[in-house]
Design a protein around this motif. Structure first.
Motif, PDB file in Angstrom:
ATOM      1  N   THR A 171      48.115  44.897  36.221  1.00  0.00           N
ATOM      2  CA  THR A 171      48.116  43.441  36.240  1.00  0.00           C
ATOM      3  C   THR A 171      48.207  42.908  34.821  1.00  0.00           C
ATOM      4  O   THR A 171      47.779  43.558  33.880  1.00  0.00           O
ATOM      5  CB  THR A 171      46.846  42.888  36.924  1.00  0.00           C
ATOM      6  OG1 THR A 171      46.910  41.462  36.933  1.00  0.00           O
ATOM      7  CG2 THR A 171      45.577  43.317  36.199  1.00  0.00           C
ATOM      8  N   GLU A 192      47.229  39.625  34.607  1.00  0.00           N
ATOM      9  CA  GLU A 192      46.462  38.411  34.889  1.00  0.00           C
ATOM     10  C   GLU A 192      45.155  38.441  34.088  1.00  0.00           C
ATOM     11  O   GLU A 192      44.321  39.323  34.299  1.00  0.00           O
ATOM     12  CB  GLU A 192      46.182  38.324  36.390  1.00  0.00           C
ATOM     13  CG  GLU A 192      45.258  37.220  36.812  1.00  0.00           C
ATOM     14  CD  GLU A 192      45.724  35.845  36.399  1.00  0.00           C
ATOM     15  OE1 GLU A 192      44.888  35.043  35.956  1.00  0.00           O
ATOM     16  OE2 GLU A 192      46.936  35.572  36.525  1.00  0.00           O
ATOM     17  N   LYS A 222      42.299  36.861  34.102  1.00  0.00           N
ATOM     18  CA  LYS A 222      41.037  36.865  34.846  1.00  0.00           C
ATOM     19  C   LYS A 222      40.748  38.269  35.388  1.00  0.00           C
ATOM     20  O   LYS A 222      39.630  38.779  35.280  1.00  0.00           O
ATOM     21  CB  LYS A 222      41.121  35.847  35.986  1.00  0.00           C
ATOM     22  CG  LYS A 222      39.849  35.649  36.758  1.00  0.00           C
ATOM     23  CD  LYS A 222      40.069  34.540  37.787  1.00  0.00           C
ATOM     24  CE  LYS A 222      38.807  34.172  38.495  1.00  0.00           C
ATOM     25  NZ  LYS A 222      39.029  33.052  39.433  1.00  0.00           N
ATOM     26  N   GLU A 223      41.755  38.914  35.948  1.00  0.00           N
ATOM     27  CA  GLU A 223      41.586  40.264  36.491  1.00  0.00           C
ATOM     28  C   GLU A 223      41.338  41.271  35.380  1.00  0.00           C
ATOM     29  O   GLU A 223      40.522  42.187  35.530  1.00  0.00           O
ATOM     30  CB  GLU A 223      42.814  40.665  37.305  1.00  0.00           C
ATOM     31  CG  GLU A 223      42.981  39.869  38.577  1.00  0.00           C
ATOM     32  CD  GLU A 223      44.287  40.187  39.292  1.00  0.00           C
ATOM     33  OE1 GLU A 223      44.844  41.289  39.092  1.00  0.00           O
ATOM     34  OE2 GLU A 223      44.750  39.323  40.051  1.00  0.00           O
ATOM     35  N   ASN A 248      37.670  40.753  34.217  1.00  0.00           N
ATOM     36  CA  ASN A 248      36.719  41.222  35.228  1.00  0.00           C
ATOM     37  C   ASN A 248      36.742  42.742  35.373  1.00  0.00           C
ATOM     38  O   ASN A 248      35.727  43.346  35.731  1.00  0.00           O
ATOM     39  CB  ASN A 248      36.977  40.547  36.571  1.00  0.00           C
ATOM     40  CG  ASN A 248      36.516  39.105  36.575  1.00  0.00           C
ATOM     41  OD1 ASN A 248      35.630  38.713  35.828  1.00  0.00           O
ATOM     42  ND2 ASN A 248      37.132  38.301  37.422  1.00  0.00           N
ATOM     43  N   ALA A 249      37.865  43.367  35.071  1.00  0.00           N
ATOM     44  CA  ALA A 249      37.995  44.821  35.207  1.00  0.00           C
ATOM     45  C   ALA A 249      37.132  45.590  34.211  1.00  0.00           C
ATOM     46  O   ALA A 249      36.907  46.789  34.398  1.00  0.00           O
ATOM     47  CB  ALA A 249      39.460  45.232  35.058  1.00  0.00           C
TER      48      ALA A 249
END
Length: 166
Positions: free
Chosen positions: A13, A15, A17-18, A21-22
Motif C-alpha cells: 500500500t 496509503e 494511514k495504513e 497503522n502498520a
C-alpha cells in the motif's frame, strides 16, 4: 503432478494511514502510553496535532498524511536528497516527537536503523520542496499538491551528509 504455490505476497500500500497503522506491532517502548487508549496510531498522531496546533481535523490529516509519505520516502530512498516545507514539517516533527512511534517507523521502514533529523538553520529556496513532491509521486505516493506548493520554494531540508538523516 505436484503444484507448488508461492506464498502470497502482501499487497504494497502507499496509503499513509495504513502505512502508519502498520507499525503498531513494532512499538516496543512506552507501549502503555501509546497503546492504552485503543486509538490507532493514525488517530493518536492526529489527536496530538490537534492538541498542539491550531487547525481543523481535515488539515491535521492532510499534514500527517504528507508527513508519513515524506518520512517513508526518505527512509526508502536515503540516496535521494529530499526536503519538506514548513507546513508538512509540522507533521514530520509530530512523528519524531512521539518517539515510540518514530522508533517503530524506523524499525518497520528503515530496516531497524534510527533515522536522524538534522535540519539546516537556513531554509533553501531552490525548489527542493517541489522536486520532493514530484519524487514522492514518482515512487507511488499521492501527495497533497496544495500543501507542497504553499512552501514550494521555501524548504527546510536536512543535511544529506549526516549518516542516515532526512
Amino acid at each position: 503432478m505436484t503444484v507448488m504455490l508461492d506464498s502470497p505476497s502482501l499487497a504494497r500500500t502507499r496509503e499513509p494511514k495504513e502505512l502508519l497503522n502498520a507499525v503498531q506491532p513494532h512499538i516496543r517502548h512506552l507501549t502503555v502510553n501509546v497503546l492504552e487508549s485503543d486509538m490507532s496510531l493514525w488517530e493518536r498522531e492526529v489527536a496530538l496535532l490537534l492538541r498542539d496546533h491550531t487547525m481543523v481535523r481535515d488539515m491535521a490529516e492532510r499534514i500527517l498524511g504528507n508527513a508519513v509519505v515524506y518520512t517513508i520516502g526518505c527512509m526508502e530512498h536515503p540516496e535521494v536528497h529530499l526536503g519538506v516545507g514548513k507546513l508538512v514539517d509540522i507533521g514530520v516533527h509530530q512523528l519524531i516527537l512521539d518517539t515510540p512511534v518514530w522508533w517503530a517507523l524506523c524499525d518497520a521502514y528503515n530496516e531497524g536503523r534510527y533515522k536522524h533529523h538534522a535540519p539546516f538553520i537556513e531554509r533553501r529556496r531552490d525548489g527542493l520542496c517541489l522536486r520532493t513532491a514530484d519524487f514522492l509521486k514518482s515512487i507511488g505516493f499521492d501527495v497533497d499538491e496544495e500543501l507542497w506548493a504553499i512552501d514550494g520554494t521555501d524548504c527546510s531540508p536536512c543535511d544529506s551528509k549526516v549518516p542516515d538523516s532526512h
